[in-house]
Design an enzyme around this catalytic site. Structure first.
Site, PDB file in Angstrom:
ATOM      1  N   ASN A 147       0.661  -1.118   0.106  1.00  0.00           N
ATOM      2  CA  ASN A 147       0.129   0.053  -0.037  1.00  0.00           C
ATOM      3  C   ASN A 147       0.884   1.112   0.142  1.00  0.00           C
ATOM      4  O   ASN A 147       2.162   1.334   0.073  1.00  0.00           O
ATOM      5  CB  ASN A 147      -0.935   0.068   1.142  1.00  0.00           C
ATOM      6  CG  ASN A 147      -2.275  -0.824   0.927  1.00  0.00           C
ATOM      7  OD1 ASN A 147      -2.683  -0.638  -0.077  1.00  0.00           O
ATOM      8  ND2 ASN A 147      -2.669  -1.505   1.973  1.00  0.00           N
ATOM      9  N   ASP A 170      -6.910  -6.498  -1.666  1.00  0.00           N
ATOM     10  CA  ASP A 170      -7.734  -7.610  -1.572  1.00  0.00           C
ATOM     11  C   ASP A 170      -9.228  -6.884  -0.992  1.00  0.00           C
ATOM     12  O   ASP A 170     -10.114  -7.752  -0.471  1.00  0.00           O
ATOM     13  CB  ASP A 170      -7.180  -8.697  -0.706  1.00  0.00           C
ATOM     14  CG  ASP A 170      -6.835  -7.928   0.843  1.00  0.00           C
ATOM     15  OD1 ASP A 170      -7.077  -6.641   0.871  1.00  0.00           O
ATOM     16  OD2 ASP A 170      -6.439  -8.734   1.970  1.00  0.00           O
ATOM     17  N   TYR A 266     -14.254   2.144   1.289  1.00  0.00           N
ATOM     18  CA  TYR A 266     -13.233   3.141   1.428  1.00  0.00           C
ATOM     19  C   TYR A 266     -13.655   4.545   0.744  1.00  0.00           C
ATOM     20  O   TYR A 266     -13.199   5.607   1.455  1.00  0.00           O
ATOM     21  CB  TYR A 266     -11.718   3.034   0.950  1.00  0.00           C
ATOM     22  CG  TYR A 266     -11.126   2.074   1.500  1.00  0.00           C
ATOM     23  CD1 TYR A 266      -9.961   2.521   2.279  1.00  0.00           C
ATOM     24  CD2 TYR A 266     -11.180   0.419   1.307  1.00  0.00           C
ATOM     25  CE1 TYR A 266      -9.224   1.798   3.178  1.00  0.00           C
ATOM     26  CE2 TYR A 266     -10.441  -0.189   2.305  1.00  0.00           C
ATOM     27  CZ  TYR A 266      -9.308   0.111   3.152  1.00  0.00           C
ATOM     28  OH  TYR A 266      -8.311  -0.573   3.584  1.00  0.00           O
TER      29      TYR A 266
END
Length: 443
Positions: A147, A170, A266
């Site tokens: 990330n 994922d 998110y």
């Protein structure tokens, strides 16, 4: 099927044992002759790798195991690099989360200022891994889930455009597992999806079963009422991880903005940032929870396995979400043409946004890597959000390449999570101060 050689880059990660267990659970589908561990922190890696070696040899003594901090030793004779590095470890993640909260801004590891700070640390580390792979195993593929994936993907596009690297995440897999439950299916693999967006910033537009039946109405009904919480979670009085439960529940409010699609969780950070700040304890953030929880538990469990000399009765668990890594490796190795959600250069997959944006869309995967499917034109609402976020990611990468203070200030100002340019500058100055060991020098 020819057996593969794998190096796990980030061998000292607490996610490594779960990935090893997942690989071992799939040896019939994806046979392995060698697993290597590579990390630049020898002592940390040793605790994980020593336990993993016991686990591997109890499962299949013919698999060769090596843990090393030497890049040549690690990257020579490998077919796949599975990379999940965290430059600065959780100590820096804690700063990524707490510094924005001082200004009433979301503190999160991949979104907003925290994600930008983390991206500035990650770019150099991932590029270094790509270079090692190309030097020592030029035919290998890197499956990168380091990330923040969106910024890392843009950096590899700019800096190593011909590299055999596939950037993956994922989070959609976990959401699709929940959708499958809501639709009454046993597995997400029974679904065929259409999706577009950026990493941690996208929408599902069509979900069907293998016979072509539309599953969206049933999933919509569930998400409208419960978000992505499963029936079992709603019935249980003991929710597992409260932070994640809140995230999955919040999806119903994100969904309400565009009921024709299903959102990535998110998006809550960009669309309801004030709620996230209100729900966060600035003294004890997600990084603190992980350090007190998974970090301690995994290392303790690994040390116990090593002390006992056996993995019998261990408490480590398979990382089911990581099974898509095996699917991806198999698709490349066996040319299976499996359909998978990956981060790739747009090139017209989403017709009405920047062709150089790194988008997350379904791809057909074979021996030559991913071939993106065309998702067509997207609505104005999503187009506006995506173009703004693409600009943030591109400015971050340009700032890293050029050492530009100005462009990083612009990136922070443009982020939906940051309220204005003044706060953006204060955040930049604070984040730069604590990241000087990791970021390029800014001018």
């Amino acid at each position: 099927m020819e057996k593969s050689s794998i190096v796990i880059a980030g061998g000292g990660s607490t996610f490594t044992p779960g990935i090893v267990l997942m690989l071992l659970d799939n040896l019939d589908r994806f046979p392995i002759r060698q697993i290597k561990f590579y990390d630049n922190l020898e002592e940390r890696q040793k605790q994980i790798a020593d336990a993993c070696e016991i686990i591997i040899h109890e499962k299949d003594p013919d698999i060769s195991v090596l843990a090393t901090t030497d890049p040549e030793e690690a990257f020579t004779d490998v077919d796949f690099v599975m990379a999940h590095i965290r430059v600065g470890l959780y100590a820096m993640r804690e700063k990524d989360e707490k510094i924005p909260l001082k200004y009433g801004v979301v503190g999160q590891e991949t979104c907003g200022p925290g994600g930008i700070a983390y991206g500035m640390r990650s770019i150099g580390g991932v590029i270094e891994l790509v270079d090692y792979m190309e030097r020592y195993s030029p035919d290998a593929w890197m499956l990168n889930y380091s990330n923040p994936a969106a910024i890392v993907a843009e950096a590899t596009r700019r800096l190593r455009p011909d590299a055999k690297i596939i950037n993956i995440c994922d989070m959609p897999i976990g959401i699709e597992d929940r959708m499958a439950k809501a639709a009454g299916l046993k597995s997400r693999k029974e679904m065929v999806i259409r999706y577009y967006g950026l990493n941690h910033f996208g929408w599902w537009t069509d979900i069907r079963d293998k016979e072509g039946n539309d599953l969206m109405p049933k999933i919509r009904e569930h998400v409208k009422e419960h978000g992505y919480l499963t029936d079992a979670e709603m019935e249980s009085s003991q929710h597992g991880d409260e932070s994640w439960m809140q995230t999955f529940s919040k999806a119903k409010e994100v969904y309400a903005l565009d009921p024709d699609t299903m959102p990535n969780t998110y998006l809550k950070y960009y669309l309801y940032p004030q709620d996230e700040v209100a729900h966060t304890n600035p003294e004890y953030t997600r990084a603190n929870q992980v350090m007190a929880g998974r970090e301690k538990e995994i290392f303790s469990e690994c040390n116990q396995i090593t002390a006992n000399g056996t993995a019998k009765n261990m408490g480590l668990e398979i990382d089911e979400h990581a099974s898509y890594i095996v699917d991806l490796a198999r698709a490349i190795k066996l040319n299976t043409h499996e359909r998978m959600l990956l981060i790739v250069e747009n090139n017209g997959a989403v017709k009405n946004i920047d062709p150089t944006a790194m988008v997350e869309v379904p791809c057909i995967v074979g021996v030559n890597g991913p071939e993106p499917l065309v998702m067509g034109e997207i609505p104005q609402f999503q187009k506006g959000l995506i173009e703004q976020q693409v600009s943030v990611e591109k400015l971050v990468v340009e700032a890293w390449i050029e050492g530009s203070y100005q462009k990083l200030w612009q990136a922070l100002t443009l982020s939906r999570i940051v309220p204005n340019a003044k706060v953006a500058k204060q955040l930049l100055d604070d984040l730069y101060e604590v990241n000087k060991e990791f970021w390029p020098t800014l001018n």
